[in-house]
Write a protein that holds these residues in place. Structure first.
Motif, PDB file in Angstrom:
ATOM      1  N   ARG A  40       0.827  -1.212   0.000  1.00 25.82           N
ATOM      2  CA  ARG A  40       0.000   0.000   0.000  1.00 25.82           C
ATOM      3  C   ARG A  40       0.857   1.255   0.000  1.00 25.82           C
ATOM      4  O   ARG A  40       0.563   2.233  -0.680  1.00 25.82           O
ATOM      5  N   ARG A  41       1.927   1.252   0.806  1.00 24.50           N
ATOM      6  CA  ARG A  41       2.807   2.422   0.869  1.00 24.50           C
ATOM      7  C   ARG A  41       3.461   2.680  -0.482  1.00 24.50           C
ATOM      8  O   ARG A  41       3.524   3.802  -0.950  1.00 24.50           O
ATOM      9  N   GLN A  42       3.964   1.606  -1.127  1.00 27.65           N
ATOM     10  CA  GLN A  42       4.597   1.774  -2.430  1.00 27.65           C
ATOM     11  C   GLN A  42       3.595   2.258  -3.469  1.00 27.65           C
ATOM     12  O   GLN A  42       3.897   3.136  -4.264  1.00 27.65           O
ATOM     13  N   ASP A  47       1.495   6.833  -6.699  1.00 31.44           N
ATOM     14  CA  ASP A  47       0.405   7.718  -7.076  1.00 31.44           C
ATOM     15  C   ASP A  47       0.821   9.176  -6.977  1.00 31.44           C
ATOM     16  O   ASP A  47       0.311  10.025  -7.691  1.00 31.44           O
ATOM     17  N   VAL A  48       1.783   9.470  -6.077  1.00 31.51           N
ATOM     18  CA  VAL A  48       2.244  10.842  -5.908  1.00 31.51           C
ATOM     19  C   VAL A  48       3.018  11.294  -7.134  1.00 31.51           C
ATOM     20  O   VAL A  48       3.022  12.447  -7.497  1.00 31.51           O
ATOM     21  N   VAL A  49       3.687  10.380  -7.798  1.00 27.80           N
ATOM     22  CA  VAL A  49       4.409  10.697  -9.014  1.00 27.80           C
ATOM     23  C   VAL A  49       3.457  10.441 -10.180  1.00 27.80           C
ATOM     24  O   VAL A  49       2.956   9.348 -10.337  1.00 27.80           O
ATOM     25  N   THR A  50       3.209  11.452 -10.971  1.00 28.34           N
ATOM     26  CA  THR A  50       2.274  11.262 -12.074  1.00 28.34           C
ATOM     27  C   THR A  50       2.855  10.305 -13.103  1.00 28.34           C
ATOM     28  O   THR A  50       4.060  10.140 -13.206  1.00 28.34           O
ATOM     29  N   ARG A  51       1.973   9.692 -13.865  1.00 28.75           N
ATOM     30  CA  ARG A  51       2.427   8.839 -14.951  1.00 28.75           C
ATOM     31  C   ARG A  51       3.094   9.723 -15.995  1.00 28.75           C
ATOM     32  O   ARG A  51       2.683  10.852 -16.220  1.00 28.75           O
ATOM     33  N   GLU A 108      12.260   8.753 -19.097  1.00 28.76           N
ATOM     34  CA  GLU A 108      13.404   8.564 -18.198  1.00 28.76           C
ATOM     35  C   GLU A 108      13.271   9.421 -16.941  1.00 28.76           C
ATOM     36  O   GLU A 108      13.550   8.957 -15.832  1.00 28.76           O
ATOM     37  N   LEU A 109      12.838  10.662 -17.094  1.00 29.78           N
ATOM     38  CA  LEU A 109      12.670  11.546 -15.940  1.00 29.78           C
ATOM     39  C   LEU A 109      11.588  10.998 -15.009  1.00 29.78           C
ATOM     40  O   LEU A 109      11.783  10.936 -13.791  1.00 29.78           O
ATOM     41  N   HIS A 110      10.480  10.589 -15.575  1.00 26.90           N
ATOM     42  CA  HIS A 110       9.399  10.009 -14.768  1.00 26.90           C
ATOM     43  C   HIS A 110       9.899   8.799 -13.976  1.00 26.90           C
ATOM     44  O   HIS A 110       9.690   8.703 -12.768  1.00 26.90           O
ATOM     45  N   ASN A 111      10.574   7.875 -14.650  1.00 26.02           N
ATOM     46  CA  ASN A 111      11.067   6.660 -13.992  1.00 26.02           C
ATOM     47  C   ASN A 111      12.110   6.984 -12.928  1.00 26.02           C
ATOM     48  O   ASN A 111      12.135   6.365 -11.857  1.00 26.02           O
ATOM     49  N   PHE A 112      12.963   7.948 -13.211  1.00 17.90           N
ATOM     50  CA  PHE A 112      14.012   8.340 -12.271  1.00 17.90           C
ATOM     51  C   PHE A 112      13.408   8.906 -10.979  1.00 17.90           C
ATOM     52  O   PHE A 112      13.797   8.517  -9.879  1.00 17.90           O
ATOM     53  N   ILE A 113      12.433   9.807 -11.103  1.00 15.11           N
ATOM     54  CA  ILE A 113      11.792  10.395  -9.921  1.00 15.11           C
ATOM     55  C   ILE A 113      11.039   9.315  -9.148  1.00 15.11           C
ATOM     56  O   ILE A 113      11.110   9.237  -7.921  1.00 15.11           O
ATOM     57  N   ARG A 114      10.336   8.443  -9.857  1.00 13.77           N
ATOM     58  CA  ARG A 114       9.614   7.349  -9.202  1.00 13.77           C
ATOM     59  C   ARG A 114      10.569   6.458  -8.408  1.00 13.77           C
ATOM     60  O   ARG A 114      10.320   6.127  -7.250  1.00 13.77           O
ATOM     61  N   ASP A 115      11.698   6.099  -9.023  1.00 16.62           N
ATOM     62  CA  ASP A 115      12.671   5.238  -8.350  1.00 16.62           C
ATOM     63  C   ASP A 115      13.336   5.947  -7.175  1.00 16.62           C
ATOM     64  O   ASP A 115      13.588   5.331  -6.135  1.00 16.62           O
ATOM     65  N   ILE A 152       5.026  17.379 -11.424  1.00 15.40           N
ATOM     66  CA  ILE A 152       5.133  16.163 -10.609  1.00 15.40           C
ATOM     67  C   ILE A 152       4.887  16.519  -9.145  1.00 15.40           C
ATOM     68  O   ILE A 152       5.665  17.263  -8.549  1.00 15.40           O
ATOM     69  N   PRO A 153       3.815  16.014  -8.550  1.00 12.55           N
ATOM     70  CA  PRO A 153       3.476  16.365  -7.163  1.00 12.55           C
ATOM     71  C   PRO A 153       4.562  16.014  -6.141  1.00 12.55           C
ATOM     72  O   PRO A 153       4.635  16.627  -5.090  1.00 12.55           O
ATOM     73  N   ALA A 154       5.407  15.043  -6.436  1.00  9.47           N
ATOM     74  CA  ALA A 154       6.458  14.644  -5.497  1.00  9.47           C
ATOM     75  C   ALA A 154       7.612  15.640  -5.454  1.00  9.47           C
ATOM     76  O   ALA A 154       8.448  15.583  -4.562  1.00  9.47           O
ATOM     77  N   VAL A 155       7.654  16.576  -6.404  1.00 11.96           N
ATOM     78  CA  VAL A 155       8.730  17.567  -6.454  1.00 11.96           C
ATOM     79  C   VAL A 155       8.328  18.790  -5.631  1.00 11.96           C
ATOM     80  O   VAL A 155       7.337  19.453  -5.918  1.00 11.96           O
ATOM     81  N   LEU A 156       9.115  19.054  -4.589  1.00 11.69           N
ATOM     82  CA  LEU A 156       8.874  20.228  -3.737  1.00 11.69           C
ATOM     83  C   LEU A 156       9.565  21.470  -4.273  1.00 11.69           C
ATOM     84  O   LEU A 156       9.055  22.583  -4.144  1.00 11.69           O
ATOM     85  N   ALA A 157      10.755  21.283  -4.850  1.00 15.15           N
ATOM     86  CA  ALA A 157      11.526  22.418  -5.352  1.00 15.15           C
ATOM     87  C   ALA A 157      12.618  21.924  -6.283  1.00 15.15           C
ATOM     88  O   ALA A 157      13.005  20.757  -6.241  1.00 15.15           O
TER      89      ALA A 157
END
Length: 179
Positions: A40-42, A47-51, A108-115, A152-157
């Motif tokens: 669930r956590r993963q 979900d926080v990182v957009t597709r 690549e950017l999406h996958n990198f942020i997700r990882d 990307i919602p996971a990016v704060l700055a």
């Protein structure tokens, strides 16, 4: 003595009828296992990182090759943002997008942020370069990365890196903490 207890029980239970199905109370749900909680956590962090397909190119603002990039979500501590800009927060992993076509760079950017989120990394470096497109006067990949990271919602700055890490051809990116 056991026969007396059993007889007493049956005497006490005379006239008792089972509840109808509609009146029965469901037992409380079982507590989730550690594996289920981890899953669930993963799933929530993903979900926080957009597709990557959700990262839009519709309104890309072209930026100059030497233009420093700065972005912070409202409410971010100025102290933390200042430390990011000064390069005082050590980055934990990096991605070099030099030479990537736009669609491949987006993926690549999406996958990198997700990882990075999956491995609880807080600060990452994204190298986009400053190459100017054949058709124009602006670095296309730099402009797209600037736009995508803001979506990307996971990016704060994020901000342009110090010269030792790529200068205006790279970004320090601050990610949300888990939990």
């Amino acid at each position: 003595m056991q026969d007396d207890d059993l007889d007493d029980f049956h005497t006490q239970m005379r006239g008792v009828r089972p509840l109808s199905t509609k009146q029965r109370v469901a037992p409380p749900p079982a507590r989730p296992t550690k594996e289920a909680l981890l899953y669930r956590r993963q799933a929530a962090s993903e979900d926080v990182v957009t597709r990557q397909s959700d990262l839009s190119d519709a309104q890309v603002e072209l930026v100059g090759s030497e233009t420093p990039l700065l972005f912070a979500v409202p409410g971010l501590s100025m102290k933390e943002f200042k430390r990011l800009r000064q390069g005082r927060l050590a980055w934990e992993s990096g991605l070099d997008l030099h030479g990537y076509p736009i669609d491949h760079a987006r993926e690549e950017l999406h996958n990198f942020i997700r990882d990075a989120r999956r491995y609880n990394q807080r600060i990452v470096l994204v190298v986009h370069g400053k190459a100017i497109s054949d058709a124009g006067k602006h670095p296309i990949l730099k402009s797209h990365v600037n736009e995508w990271l803001q979506q990307i919602p996971a990016v704060l700055a994020f901000c342009s890196a110090l010269p030792k890490d790529g200068g205006t051809g790279a970004l320090y990116v601050l990610l949300k903490r888990d939990g």
